[in-house]
Design a protein around this motif. Sequence first.
Motif: not given
Length: 178
Positions: A57-58, A65-69, A87-90, A94-95
């Motif tokens: 997922f975005r 809307p372009e995504g932050v993670g 798994g994930w990343s931001v 935006y952290r």
Amino acid sequence: MDDVELHPWSEGDLDLLRRANTPELMDWVGGVETDEQVQARHERYLRLAGEGRGQQFRITIAGHPEGVGIVGYWQHEWKGAPALESGWSVESAYRGRGIAPVAVRLMLEAARTAGATLPVHAYPSIDNPASNAVCRKAGFTLLGEEDFEVGGGVLRTNDWVAELAHAPRRPPGDDRGA
């Protein structure tokens, strides 16, 4: 953080994956990838849902809307048994806003909604306090430390698990098996 939303991975998300390919984000998972490796990962992400093996997922927030993670889950075998890995990343800008724990909880709910019932594992480095905190805040249970192969090397990780399948509830007063 009530404006966090997940959107299934799409062709247009390649730039988001490229933005996530930084030493700050990738050092925890084996290091920065070449552009060819990023392209190949993008293609794998696109195939996951179609092949019924998981979903990427975005992560978006209001005004972005372009995504932050990125967040997702995929089929995995752990200690000889089928499981899911997550798994994930931001992005660093935006952290610290609570985005990752909310996104991980939304991802777990999306997996349940899609019918997934296998346990979902996350393997953050024991030296990555932020990702371990995300696991805790998202409702995972710490099982212990494990050596985990990442990018051709071995990383000492914590093994966190979230259960998607819940035991059926018994009516009040039914103490069978208690």
